[in-house]
Design a protein around this motif. Structure first.
Motif, PDB file in Angstrom:
ATOM      1  N   ASN A  26     -11.801  17.867 -17.275  1.00  0.00           N
ATOM      2  CA  ASN A  26     -11.144  16.696 -16.672  1.00  0.00           C
ATOM      3  C   ASN A  26     -11.855  15.389 -17.009  1.00  0.00           C
ATOM      4  O   ASN A  26     -11.215  14.358 -17.191  1.00  0.00           O
ATOM      5  CB  ASN A  26     -11.071  16.870 -15.157  1.00  0.00           C
ATOM      6  N   ASP A  27     -13.201  15.430 -17.070  1.00  0.00           N
ATOM      7  CA  ASP A  27     -13.964  14.200 -17.298  1.00  0.00           C
ATOM      8  C   ASP A  27     -14.001  13.798 -18.761  1.00  0.00           C
ATOM      9  O   ASP A  27     -14.161  12.616 -19.084  1.00  0.00           O
ATOM     10  CB  ASP A  27     -15.392  14.347 -16.781  1.00  0.00           C
ATOM     11  N   PHE A  28     -13.869  14.780 -19.669  1.00  0.00           N
ATOM     12  CA  PHE A  28     -14.053  14.445 -21.084  1.00  0.00           C
ATOM     13  C   PHE A  28     -12.932  14.969 -21.980  1.00  0.00           C
ATOM     14  O   PHE A  28     -12.275  14.202 -22.691  1.00  0.00           O
ATOM     15  CB  PHE A  28     -15.394  14.980 -21.586  1.00  0.00           C
ATOM     16  N   ILE A  30      -9.838  16.024 -21.818  1.00  0.00           N
ATOM     17  CA  ILE A  30      -8.460  15.526 -21.787  1.00  0.00           C
ATOM     18  C   ILE A  30      -8.383  14.009 -21.943  1.00  0.00           C
ATOM     19  O   ILE A  30      -7.285  13.449 -21.974  1.00  0.00           O
ATOM     20  CB  ILE A  30      -7.728  15.957 -20.502  1.00  0.00           C
ATOM     21  N   LYS A  31      -9.550  13.355 -22.058  1.00  0.00           N
ATOM     22  CA  LYS A  31      -9.584  11.898 -22.165  1.00  0.00           C
ATOM     23  C   LYS A  31     -10.065  11.404 -23.526  1.00  0.00           C
ATOM     24  O   LYS A  31      -9.618  10.355 -24.000  1.00  0.00           O
ATOM     25  CB  LYS A  31     -10.477  11.315 -21.067  1.00  0.00           C
ATOM     26  N   ASP A  32     -10.992  12.111 -24.132  1.00  0.00           N
ATOM     27  CA  ASP A  32     -11.562  11.672 -25.406  1.00  0.00           C
ATOM     28  C   ASP A  32     -10.486  11.665 -26.493  1.00  0.00           C
ATOM     29  O   ASP A  32      -9.634  12.559 -26.554  1.00  0.00           O
ATOM     30  CB  ASP A  32     -12.703  12.603 -25.808  1.00  0.00           C
ATOM     31  N   ALA A  33     -10.538  10.667 -27.363  1.00  0.00           N
ATOM     32  CA  ALA A  33      -9.506  10.495 -28.388  1.00  0.00           C
ATOM     33  C   ALA A  33      -9.393  11.702 -29.310  1.00  0.00           C
ATOM     34  O   ALA A  33      -8.296  12.009 -29.799  1.00  0.00           O
ATOM     35  CB  ALA A  33      -9.799   9.239 -29.207  1.00  0.00           C
ATOM     36  N   LYS A  36      -8.772  15.369 -26.795  1.00  0.00           N
ATOM     37  CA  LYS A  36      -7.496  15.474 -26.076  1.00  0.00           C
ATOM     38  C   LYS A  36      -6.387  16.000 -26.982  1.00  0.00           C
ATOM     39  O   LYS A  36      -5.367  16.481 -26.505  1.00  0.00           O
ATOM     40  CB  LYS A  36      -7.103  14.135 -25.464  1.00  0.00           C
ATOM     41  N   GLU A 118      -2.770  17.800 -26.744  1.00  0.00           N
ATOM     42  CA  GLU A 118      -1.520  17.138 -27.093  1.00  0.00           C
ATOM     43  C   GLU A 118      -0.871  17.708 -28.354  1.00  0.00           C
ATOM     44  O   GLU A 118       0.346  17.668 -28.507  1.00  0.00           O
ATOM     45  CB  GLU A 118      -1.769  15.634 -27.252  1.00  0.00           C
ATOM     46  N   SER A 161     -21.137  15.411 -25.484  1.00  0.00           N
ATOM     47  CA  SER A 161     -19.936  14.818 -26.073  1.00  0.00           C
ATOM     48  C   SER A 161     -19.829  15.108 -27.571  1.00  0.00           C
ATOM     49  O   SER A 161     -18.744  15.444 -28.069  1.00  0.00           O
ATOM     50  CB  SER A 161     -19.921  13.306 -25.817  1.00  0.00           C
TER      51      SER A 161
END
Length: 297
Positions: A26-28, A30-33, A36, A118, A161
């Motif tokens: 959730n923190d990384f 699904i958000k990182d370009a 995700k 995605e 990361s």
């Protein structure tokens, strides 16, 4: 005892399993370009998995790849049964009802991955484009196995990361080997480990004890402040937070594969306060140790 009474999801000698914490997802992820687009949520290896069986009447929220290298098994997707043998893999799209199991006489040895992102549904469509039964044939390739091992080892070393982006891109390469077999090739490269990777190796060796920040800094031949700064810049986490991630990774395996009490798991991992361990586990995994064990079983 009847065969169906011996069925099990996990618990095979020599098995490997990593479930990424919900907090990291959730923190990384699904958000990182990069991540995700495509990322792994679970990964494992089950050798000669006798009585292996799973049934999900509503499917799950991730796509599944099961790659059989030895023995036999079967998968049922939308009530259609498909036999699986060596050098064959199966793709199970997310949210599709399914069940699968190993052959009773010659149980399969499988590599498996759960993934989402995605681009994941489009990639699954590419894999299945020229098949009608979810089951493309796959010639054995040592380079593909090395990619899987590289992904697993990288995750085993923690969730920095850079590591997560590396895993995402390496997994894309792995997926390309499934889609474009004839074009697949990869040079055998073993890059030299840097000081942070060597320090993470020390964390792994001391996973059942306790290691101080100063001990880690001394190992890296850096001051505590400089080491902490370099480590966080490289991984995205402080050294101790990263170390705790590794402990929780091992805790997940103990909870999945053994009958050890939560307190015993805590002490085994060098955490003498089981309440502190439970709070840390819950914060990272999004569920208590007891809840995780119940879900895994």
């Amino acid at each position: 005892m009847k065969a169906n009474e011996l069925r099990k999801r996990e618990g095979f000698y020599g098995q490997k399993l990593i479930v990424l914490p919900k907090k990291v997802i959730n923190d990384f992820l699904i958000k990182d370009a990069i991540t995700k687009q495509i990322h792994i949520t679970d990964i494992g290896y089950y050798p000669k998995a006798g009585f292996h069986y799973a049934e999900r009447n509503a499917g799950i929220g991730q796509h599944i790849i099961i790659y059989c290298i030895e023995g036999f098994g079967w998968v049922e997707i939308n009530k259609k049964r498909i036999e699986i043998g060596p050098s064959e893999f199966i793709v199970i799209p997310k949210n599709v009802p399914h069940k699968y199991g190993a052959s009773e006489n010659k149980p399969w040895t499988i590599y498996w991955i759960h993934f989402k992102g995605e681009l994941s549904s489009y990639i699954v469509e590419l894999i299945l484009k020229n098949t009608e039964n979810f089951q493309p044939n796959l010639s054995y390739n040592e380079q593909r196995i090395r990619l899987f091992d590289d992904i697993y080892h990288t995750l085993e070393m923690g969730y920095g990361s850079d590591a997560l982006r590396y895993v995402s891109m390496t997994f894309s390469h792995f997926l390309s080997s499934l889609i474009y077999q004839k074009k697949f090739s990869s040079p055998d490269q073993q890059p030299q480990k840097n000081v942070i990777e060597l320090t993470i190796g020390l964390m792994q060796r001391k996973i059942q004890t306790d290691v101080t920040l100063k001990e880690l800094a001394d190992f890296a031949s850096l001051s505590v402040s400089h080491f902490s700064s370099v480590f966080k810049a490289k991984t995205g986490y402080s050294p101790i937070e990263y170390y705790n991630h590794l402990k929780i990774q091992h805790a997940c395996q103990y909870l999945s594969f053994t009958d050890m009490s939560v307190k015993s798991v805590s002490v085994t991992l060098g955490i003498q306060d089981p309440y502190y361990f439970s709070r840390m586990f819950t914060r990272l995994m999004g569920v208590s140790p007891a809840g995780y064990r119940k879900k895994a079983k």
